[in-house]
Design a protein around this motif. Structure first.
Motif, PDB file in Angstrom:
ATOM      1  N   ALA A  84       0.826  -1.198   0.000  1.00 50.19           N
ATOM      2  CA  ALA A  84       0.000   0.000   0.000  1.00 50.19           C
ATOM      3  C   ALA A  84       0.866   1.256   0.000  1.00 50.19           C
ATOM      4  CB  ALA A  84      -0.910  -0.006   1.225  1.00 50.19           C
ATOM      5  N   ALA A  85       0.303   2.333  -0.534  1.00 52.11           N
ATOM      6  CA  ALA A  85       1.030   3.604  -0.589  1.00 52.11           C
ATOM      7  C   ALA A  85       1.346   4.094   0.823  1.00 52.11           C
ATOM      8  CB  ALA A  85       0.197   4.646  -1.329  1.00 52.11           C
ATOM      9  N   MET A  86       2.513   4.731   0.951  1.00 52.79           N
ATOM     10  CA  MET A  86       2.939   5.255   2.244  1.00 52.79           C
ATOM     11  C   MET A  86       3.304   6.721   2.076  1.00 52.79           C
ATOM     12  SD  MET A  86       5.947   3.855   4.767  1.00 52.79           S
ATOM     13  CE  MET A  86       5.116   2.263   4.890  1.00 52.79           C
ATOM     14  N   ASP A  87       2.652   7.587   2.837  1.00 52.56           N
ATOM     15  CA  ASP A  87       2.898   9.017   2.753  1.00 52.56           C
ATOM     16  C   ASP A  87       4.197   9.390   3.448  1.00 52.56           C
ATOM     17  OD1 ASP A  87       0.487   9.215   1.462  1.00 52.56           O
ATOM     18  OD2 ASP A  87      -0.633   9.770   3.275  1.00 52.56           O
ATOM     19  N   CYS A  88       4.749  10.530   3.031  1.00 52.50           N
ATOM     20  CA  CYS A  88       5.967  11.037   3.663  1.00 52.50           C
ATOM     21  C   CYS A  88       5.652  11.550   5.059  1.00 52.50           C
ATOM     22  CB  CYS A  88       6.558  12.159   2.815  1.00 52.50           C
ATOM     23  SG  CYS A  88       8.033  12.934   3.533  1.00 52.50           S
ATOM     24  N   ALA A  89       6.568  11.325   5.976  1.00 52.97           N
ATOM     25  CA  ALA A  89       6.444  11.844   7.338  1.00 52.97           C
ATOM     26  C   ALA A  89       7.729  12.590   7.695  1.00 52.97           C
ATOM     27  CB  ALA A  89       6.196  10.713   8.341  1.00 52.97           C
ATOM     28  N   VAL A  90       7.590  13.739   8.331  1.00 58.22           N
ATOM     29  CA  VAL A  90       8.753  14.554   8.695  1.00 58.22           C
ATOM     30  C   VAL A  90       8.732  14.844  10.191  1.00 58.22           C
ATOM     31  CG1 VAL A  90       8.927  15.618   6.420  1.00 58.22           C
ATOM     32  CG2 VAL A  90       7.487  16.678   8.157  1.00 58.22           C
ATOM     33  N   GLY A  91       9.907  15.163  10.714  1.00 61.58           N
ATOM     34  CA  GLY A  91      10.024  15.514  12.123  1.00 61.58           C
ATOM     35  C   GLY A  91       9.676  16.977  12.367  1.00 61.58           C
TER      36      GLY A  91
END
Length: 263
Positions: A84-91
Motif C-alpha cells: 500500500a502507498a505510504m505518505d511522507c512523514a517529517v520531524g
C-alpha cells in the motif's frame, strides 16, 4: 407437454450447468488488467497512460498512484507486487540559525528531517527548509560602521623631529601593524590621482596602521572586520571612496612600497 418432455428439459438444464462449471474450471478465461499490458506492466508514480481495461471493459490503472485514487486493476497487487502507498512523514522543525549578517540585513534558516520517505505513490514530502529575514545588531557593528581614512604610503612618519625640545614629552611609539584588504568598490573620482587610481575592484591592498593613527584601543579606525564589507575614503583625493573586505592582518610589520596608510 407431458411429463416425459419436462424431464428432458430439466435434464438439459442440468447438463448445461455442468458444462458451464467444467468450462470455467478447465478452459482458461482471458484476464484483463496489468498482466495484459504489453510493454510495461506497472508504472511508477502517476502516469495516466498506464491503464488497461477490465473484463467489463472499464478503464483501470497500473501506476502506483492508483492506490490513492482506488482505480487499480484487479491484478495490480499480484502483478506489481507493491504494498500500500505510504505518505511522507517529517520531524519537527529545528531551531532557527543565527543571522547570516552580524550587522545589517541578513537571513535565518531552519530545517527538519524526513522520518519516513514516501513509497508507492504516497504523498510527497513538504518543504524541509524555511528562511526568513533578520537584522544583525552584534556588538561589533559599531566597528563595522567606521570609515577608514587613508593616504598614500609616502606620508610615513619615520623621521626624528630635530626641533623637539629636550623637556617636551615624547609620544609613546607603538608598533605598527598591517591589514590586507581586497577592494570591492571604488568611485570614479579615485582615478584623478596616481596613487588612488590603483584602488580598483578586486585589488589586494596593504594598509599600515602606524602609532600616530592609533586610537586609545591601539588600533586604527576602519581597519576592517572578517566577513563584513567596510568602507574607506581617500583623505587627499576629494570624492574618492569605496568599500573593501578584510582578508589578513599581521602584527609588527610594515607594508611594501605603494601601499596606503590609515590616518
Amino acid at each position: 407437454m407431458g411429463a416425459h418432455g419436462w424431464s428432458a428439459v430439466r435434464m438439459g438444464i442440468v447438463v448445461c450447468g455442468y458444462l458451464a462449471f467444467f468450462c470455467s474450471e478447465f478452459v482458461p478465461v482471458t484476464e484483463a488488467g496489468c498482466r495484459e499490458r504489453g510493454h510495461q506492466n506497472c508504472c511508477p508514480s502517476r502516469d495516466n497512460k498506464c491503464f488497461e481495461y477490465t473484463r467489463r471493459k472499464t478503464v483501470c490503472y497500473c501506476d502506483s498512484y492508483c492506490q490513492k485514487t482506488r482505480d487499480c486493476c484487479e491484478d495490480y497487487q499480484h502483478v506489481c507486487q507493491i504494498s500500500a502507498a505510504m505518505d511522507c512523514a517529517v520531524g519537527s522543525w529545528g531551531p532557527w540559525s543565527s543571522c547570516s549578517s552580524p550587522c545589517g540585513v541578513g537571513s535565518k534558516e531552519r530545517s527538519r528531517q524526513v522520518t519516513i520517505p514516501p513509497r508507492n505513490g504516497g504523498t510527497p514530502c513538504p518543504d524541509l527548509r524555511q528562511r526568513r529575514g533578520c537584522y544583525g545588531n552584534n556588538v561589533i557593528c559599531d566597528n563595522a560602521k567606521e570609515v577608514a581614512k587613508i593616504l598614500p604610503d609616502f606620508f610615513k612618519r619615520n623621521f626624528k623631529d630635530p626641533w623637539r625640545r629636550p623637556h617636551m614629552l615624547m609620544k609613546e611609539e607603538k608598533d605598527s601593524y598591517c591589514v590586507y584588504l581586497r577592494v570591492k568598490q571604488a568611485s570614479a573620482a579615485c582615478k584623478l590621482k596616481l596613487w588612488s587610481a590603483q584602488l580598483v575592484r578586486e585589488r589586494l591592498v596593504c594598509a599600515e596602521c602606524q602609532s600616530d593613527a592609533m586610537s586609545n584601543s591601539d588600533r586604527c579606525a576602519g581597519d576592517g572586520m572578517e566577513g563584513i564589507r567596510t568602507f574607506w575614503t581617500a583623505a587627499s583625493t576629494p570624492g574618492c571612496h569605496g568599500s573593501w573586505m578584510w582578508e589578513l592582518s599581521s602584527e609588527q610589520c610594515r607594508c611594501p612600497p605603494y601601499s596606503v596608510l590609515f590616518v
